[in-house]
Scaffold this active site. Structure first.
Site, PDB file in Angstrom:
ATOM      1  N   SER A   7     117.985 -14.653 -53.469  1.00 42.36           N
ATOM      2  CA  SER A   7     118.735 -15.140 -52.308  1.00 42.36           C
ATOM      3  C   SER A   7     118.019 -14.718 -51.031  1.00 42.36           C
ATOM      4  O   SER A   7     117.440 -13.631 -50.958  1.00 42.36           O
ATOM      5  CB  SER A   7     120.163 -14.587 -52.317  1.00 42.36           C
ATOM      6  OG  SER A   7     120.933 -15.141 -51.270  1.00 42.36           O
ATOM      7  N   ASP A   8     118.063 -15.589 -50.041  1.00 42.92           N
ATOM      8  CA  ASP A   8     117.481 -15.261 -48.745  1.00 42.92           C
ATOM      9  C   ASP A   8     118.211 -16.035 -47.661  1.00 42.92           C
ATOM     10  O   ASP A   8     118.657 -17.161 -47.887  1.00 42.92           O
ATOM     11  CB  ASP A   8     115.992 -15.589 -48.704  1.00 42.92           C
ATOM     12  CG  ASP A   8     115.267 -14.789 -47.630  1.00 42.92           C
ATOM     13  OD1 ASP A   8     115.316 -15.208 -46.462  1.00 42.92           O
ATOM     14  OD2 ASP A   8     114.687 -13.747 -47.959  1.00 42.92           O
ATOM     15  N   GLN A   9     118.334 -15.427 -46.504  1.00 40.00           N
ATOM     16  CA  GLN A   9     119.084 -16.040 -45.411  1.00 40.00           C
ATOM     17  C   GLN A   9     118.193 -16.234 -44.195  1.00 40.00           C
ATOM     18  O   GLN A   9     117.401 -15.356 -43.841  1.00 40.00           O
ATOM     19  CB  GLN A   9     120.277 -15.160 -45.032  1.00 40.00           C
ATOM     20  CG  GLN A   9     121.166 -15.762 -43.954  1.00 40.00           C
ATOM     21  CD  GLN A   9     122.281 -14.802 -43.559  1.00 40.00           C
ATOM     22  OE1 GLN A   9     122.075 -13.924 -42.737  1.00 40.00           O
ATOM     23  NE2 GLN A   9     123.428 -14.956 -44.174  1.00 40.00           N
TER      24      GLN A   9
END
Length: 207
Positions: A70-72
């Site tokens: 996951s990455d934002q």
């Protein structure tokens, strides 16, 4: 598909805390990837690419696992990316630019079966409407929470909630860094229903 052990491809304590909420056993390890944006890459494209890269980076070392990446990425309405500020001065600049604006947070999510190479990829959008912030409010907030490792220069789960006039999106967890509703959908797609598993309240972090 037979459920596999879960691995969270992240060193983020925020993501580990969020994943613990599903009550599933998991391990966590930090991937080593280049997080630099590509030329003309949008926030959504960057977030999903990095999420997939994080999962694939650990596939060889954890071949029997389902790996969660996951990455934002945050961006202003004009498309300008807001990275993790790293220090106080850049955080002040970010919050000053966000003042009175709608900031979009794109959270990329990938679930990789390291054994077969099958992968599910999703981007979860979430929008935060910032209040019109005075310089003294920005300074006091940053000295209080020091969110210098957070995209957008705030922690929603703390005092950062006072920065906003409105939030819009399906899953507020995505604003912290891991969209649990989308992840639950992915796990259910592959036969793992968190509602039908015995709860586990601890996780193991790779040293």
């Amino acid at each position: 598909m037979t459920p596999r052990p879960l691995l969270l491809a992240s060193s983020s304590p925020y993501r580990r805390q969020l994943l613990t909420r599903l009550g599933l056993p998991f391990e966590a390890a930090s991937p080593d990837i280049d997080e630099s944006p590509a030329r003309n890459e949008t926030a959504a494209q960057l977030a999903t690419r990095l999420a997939e890269s994080k999962a694939r980076a650990l596939a060889k070392a954890w071949p029997g696992h389902w790996i969660i990446g996951s990455d934002q990425v945050a961006c202003l309405e004009d498309g300008t990316l807001l990275n993790k500020p790293g220090n106080h001065e850049r955080a002040v600049q970010q919050l000053a630019r966000s003042s009175g604006q709608r900031v979009s947070f794109m959270t990329g999510l990938a679930l990789l079966d390291a054994s077969s190479g099958q992968i599910q990829i999703h981007c979860e959008p979430f929008h935060a409407h910032f209040r019109h912030l005075r310089r003294e409010e920005i300074e006091n907030y940053l000295h209080t929470e020091q969110p210098y490792d957070c995209a957008g220069s705030f922690k929603m789960e703390g005092l950062g909630i006072a920065l906003f006039s409105q939030l819009e999106g399906r899953d507020p967890n995505s604003l912290v860094g891991l969209p649990l509703i989308a992840l639950t959908d992915m796990l259910r797609n592959w036969g793992l229903n968190p509602l039908l598993q015995p709860p586990v309240r601890s996780s193991k972090l790779e040293p």
